[in-house]
Design an enzyme around this catalytic site. Structure first.
Site, mmCIF file in Angstrom:
data_model
loop_
_atom_site.group_PDB
_atom_site.id
_atom_site.type_symbol
_atom_site.label_atom_id
_atom_site.label_comp_id
_atom_site.label_asym_id
_atom_site.label_seq_id
_atom_site.Cartn_x
_atom_site.Cartn_y
_atom_site.Cartn_z
ATOM 1 N N GLU A 257 3.730 -10.644 0.477
ATOM 2 C CA GLU A 257 3.716 -9.227 0.854
ATOM 3 C C GLU A 257 4.281 -9.177 2.253
ATOM 4 O OE1 GLU A 257 2.665 -6.780 -1.020
ATOM 5 O OE2 GLU A 257 1.781 -7.943 -2.635
ATOM 6 N N CYS A 296 1.778 -2.023 6.981
ATOM 7 C CA CYS A 296 2.976 -2.404 6.226
ATOM 8 C C CYS A 296 3.481 -1.249 5.375
ATOM 9 C CB CYS A 296 2.647 -3.600 5.343
ATOM 10 S SG CYS A 296 1.190 -3.327 4.342
#
Ligand code: NAP
Length: 526
Positions: A257, A296
């Site tokens: 990720e 993020c």
């Protein structure tokens, strides 16, 4: 010198060598604790987790492991004030922003406890019905998912020290896979204290949960076949891990990720004054300022119809101007600090680079920072940029400035908006704001291939939608390309990473016997 936090490996607390690395309060600049992983025997620690922790977890059913998660939820709930206090000191976040990490972690664990309970006494998962291989049907093929027998090495980023641990550990432990967590050094304190709480309470079998703080050397080298890595962090570090010789040699499964240039798209119908326009402005401001933009999933690019670009920029700037930034101990403050002075330098460098192709539309003045010394605190005011030509822009689509920073990008028509969103080359999430059902449905499908999640907001869900950047355990988290290519969460889908899928070709009565000990793999939420 401040206290050195211990690591937990091979079933015991162990101090790393040397003075370690100091963890700082990013607002006051004071030293809080230290971490060191120097000199630890990782091979021994991993082996203990694999052999003792793994075996003990696999001896339990899914429902029994789900009950362990429920116990962890209770433990963490009982010490919320402690977690909030650590987050305030070490992450420099307001109470609201710490909640996204701490309560987000507890909520996600709770969901997996509930979903796992429904898998009952099973010890593996059956993927679909058996299929005939021979003509008479006596010999058939069926797919089963069995818990993987290595460790899950969880390498986490600094921005979610609580959620980052538990959103990964929950599906891993529920699957029967022992966890070794390596938190990002800058904010490792909260992760270490939560792990210590769970270990000291004796909830999990020895070896099921381990922690290594303050080092990355040797973590990948000590992995063996069947171990798993779940990584969250920058694309550069992901590349280093994925290209590591040991990972390649043993085909070690890595879920990555990474960073992402997420976008918000304002529909062509959403003129200034409309509800959809107001919802977009509110969400952009929220995304830029929650955790000081260190998410993020945060909106980095605001794609708006050309005719409304000036109005959108103005409205976002006006709302940003009302956000008080500074010391999160002051109740008037809505946005605290970045996680460190190193992050502050990175944000300043990123802004300087972006400024070479984008114009500054609005930035708060440092003089307005509340209750902080700007020479000490890692505080930065929000910055809104704009470009006139989204096609000619490169950095706006490519450079993730990990702070309260976004760029307004105008588009000509719907297809142009979708093309600009795709210039992120793979993102975690895009949101769409419009009151035109045909447009949002088309947008979702057109952009889905480049995004792990599409967040569609119409006025009908203005009050009830869960937020562009808020990662719900029911929905997939991850994204293609630039976002790392990983998949997390999404209900029980997350268990897939921690299992091996295997086709069993066997007499039909053998497959029936296997199916008795298996829960159906629905691949979806529980
Ligand atoms: P980072 O520098 O890549 O570090 C991430 C983690 O990797 C840290 O624990 C770090 O340890 C460790 N690490 C560094 N080098 C390593 C190596 N060679 N081998 C093994 N581990 C290594 O990222 P960050 O600065 O902490 O996090 C910010 C980035 O994370 C942003 O780009 C953000 O977009 C991304 N992020 C993505 C998600 C997502 O879910 N997609 C979520 C949060 C953040 P040390 O701290 O000890 O160096």
């Amino acid at each position: 010198m401040t206290r050195l936090l211990d690591n937990h490996l091979a079933g015991r607390w162990q101090s790393g060598g040397g003075a370690g690395t100091a963890l700082l309060d990013p607002v006051l600049g004071t030293e809080l604790v230290r971490v060191s992983g120097a000199g630890l025997d990782l091979a021994e620690g991993y082996a203990f987790a694999r052999d003792r922790g793994g075996a003990a977890l696999r001896a339990l059913t899914y429902a029994e492991r789900a009950a362990l998660l429920a116990r962890i939820v209770e433990l963490l709930q009982g010490k919320r004030d402690t977690w909030y206090d650590i987050a305030l000191q070490n992450s420099g976040t307001t109470r609201n922003d710490s909640g996204a990490d701490i309560d987000g972690a507890i909520y996600t664990l709770g969901q997996y406890a509930r979903w796992g309970a429904k898998l009952g006494d099973a010890r593996c998962l059956a993927d679909g019905e058996p299929v005939k291989l021979g003509k008479d049907g006596a010999f058939q093929s069926a797919h089963f998912l069995v818990p993987q027998r290595g460790i899950a090495l969880l390498i986490n980023a600094f921005n979610f020290p609580a959620w980052g641990l538990w959103e990964k550990a929950a599906p891993a432990l529920l699957s029967g896979v022992p966890v070794v967590v390596k938190p990002a050094t800058a904010t490792a304190w909260l992760t270490q204290q939560m792990v210590a709480e769970v270990i000291e309470a004796g909830v999990l079998p020895p070896g099921a949960l381990s922690i290594v703080c303050g080092r990355s050397e040797g973590l990948i080298e000590a992995l063996q076949p069947f171990d798993l890595v779940s990584f969250t962090g920058s694309a550069d570090t992901a590349r280093t891990i994925c290209a590591h010789d040991n990972v390649l040699r043993h085909s070690i499964r890595v879920n990555a990720e990474t960073d992402s240039l997420n976008s918000a798209v304002l529909g062509p119908d959403a003129a200034p004054g409309s509800e959809a326009f107001a919802l977009m402005v509110k969400e952009v401001v929220r995304e830029m300022t929650i955790k000081s933009g260190q998410k993020c999933t945060a909106i980095r690019r605001v794609l708006v119809p050309q005719a409304h670009a000036a109005a959108a920029t103005e409205a976002i700037a006006a709302a940003l101007a009302a956000v008080k930034v500074g010391n999160p101990r002051n109740e008037a403050v809505r946005m605290g600090a970045l996680a460190s002075r190193a992050q502050l330098s990175a944000v300043r460098d990123g802004l300087a680079a972006l400024g070479r192709e984008a114009q500054l539309a609005w930035a708060g003045s440092e003089a307005d920072l509340v209750d902080v010394d700007p020479k000490v605190a890692a505080c930065v005011m929000p910055h809104l940029l704009k470009v006139d030509d989204g096609d000619a822009a490169t950095l706006a689509h490519d450079l993730e400035v990990f702070g309260p920073v976004a760029t307004v990008v105008p588009y000509r028509d719907a297809d142009h908006a979708f093309a600009l969103a795709r210039r992120g080359f793979g993102s975690l999430v895009a949101s769409v704001f419009s009151d035109d059902t045909d447009f949002v449905a088309r947008a979702a499908i057109e952009m889905a291939h480049a995004h792990g999640r599409l967040h569609v907001v119409t006025p009908a869900v203005g009050k009830s939608h869960t937020g562009h950047g808020n990662v719900m355990p029911m929905s997939l988290h991850g994204g293609p390309g630039r976002a790392g290519g990983g998949e997390e969460l999404g209900g029980l889908r997350a268990l897939g990473f921690y299992h091996q899928r295997s086709a069993v070709q066997a007499p039909v009565e053998v497959l029936a016997k296997l199916a008795e000990g298996a829960a159906p793999w629905q691949g979806g939420a529980g």
